[in-house]
Motif scaffolding. Sequence first.
Motif, short mmCIF file in Angstrom:
data_model
loop_
_atom_site.label_atom_id
_atom_site.label_comp_id
_atom_site.label_asym_id
_atom_site.label_seq_id
_atom_site.Cartn_x
_atom_site.Cartn_y
_atom_site.Cartn_z
N ILE A 105 33.75 -50.00 9.47
CA ILE A 105 33.67 -48.63 8.96
C ILE A 105 35.04 -48.17 8.45
O ILE A 105 35.15 -47.57 7.39
CB ILE A 105 33.10 -47.67 10.03
CG1 ILE A 105 31.61 -47.98 10.25
CG2 ILE A 105 33.30 -46.22 9.65
CD1 ILE A 105 31.01 -47.34 11.48
N SER A 106 36.09 -48.52 9.20
CA SER A 106 37.44 -48.14 8.77
C SER A 106 37.85 -48.83 7.47
O SER A 106 38.69 -48.34 6.73
CB SER A 106 38.47 -48.43 9.86
OG SER A 106 38.72 -49.83 9.95
N GLU A 107 37.22 -49.98 7.18
CA GLU A 107 37.48 -50.71 5.93
C GLU A 107 36.53 -50.29 4.81
O GLU A 107 36.52 -50.90 3.74
CB GLU A 107 37.37 -52.22 6.18
CG GLU A 107 38.46 -52.77 7.09
CD GLU A 107 38.27 -54.24 7.44
OE1 GLU A 107 37.28 -54.86 6.97
OE2 GLU A 107 39.12 -54.76 8.19
N GLY A 108 35.72 -49.26 5.07
CA GLY A 108 34.85 -48.74 4.03
C GLY A 108 33.46 -49.36 3.97
O GLY A 108 32.71 -49.11 3.03
N TRP A 109 33.09 -50.14 4.97
CA TRP A 109 31.77 -50.76 5.00
C TRP A 109 30.77 -49.83 5.65
O TRP A 109 31.11 -49.04 6.53
CB TRP A 109 31.81 -52.07 5.79
CG TRP A 109 32.49 -53.18 5.08
CD1 TRP A 109 33.84 -53.40 4.99
CD2 TRP A 109 31.87 -54.24 4.35
NE1 TRP A 109 34.08 -54.53 4.24
CE2 TRP A 109 32.89 -55.06 3.84
CE3 TRP A 109 30.55 -54.57 4.08
CZ2 TRP A 109 32.63 -56.19 3.08
CZ3 TRP A 109 30.28 -55.70 3.33
CH2 TRP A 109 31.32 -56.49 2.82
N LYS A 110 29.53 -49.93 5.23
CA LYS A 110 28.42 -49.28 5.92
C LYS A 110 27.79 -50.36 6.81
O LYS A 110 27.44 -51.44 6.33
CB LYS A 110 27.40 -48.77 4.90
CG LYS A 110 26.10 -48.30 5.51
CD LYS A 110 26.29 -47.10 6.40
CE LYS A 110 24.93 -46.64 6.93
NZ LYS A 110 25.03 -45.67 7.95
#
Length: 138
Positions: A105-110
């Motif tokens: 999530i912190s890397e922009g993944w869902k």
Amino acid sequence: MDKFSKEKRSEIMSKIKGKDTKEEILLSKALWHRGHRYRKNNKKVFGRPDLTFKKNKVAIFVDGEFFHGFNWEERQHKIYSNRDYWIPKIERNMQRDSEVNKRLISEGWKVIRFWSSFIKKNLPDCIKIIEDEINNKS
């Protein structure tokens, strides 16, 4: 006390897969037939999700109920054999799942996680959840 002999239990446990489970295959084939392309067990993505849509940054995990602690507060009391091994192992798996979720999530993944039993019973709902997320990011 385990209802199986040590040898029989070992044989049963040796057949448990870490990837390409029936539920993963069911989900991936359904997505493939709907025209979606993905990577399976992508080593380049942290946590090695079961399916990844890199362009859309969607990571999908198919979690087995026993190993990932489904309904854990209730079920941990039903483990009778080798409790000193299984309870810490499953709790560590649950902790690792949480760490993987936070990092992705912190890397922009869902991150989408499905229980394998949910896939078996609700495959169309699973597909809809995934497609809604993919279409959100496009």
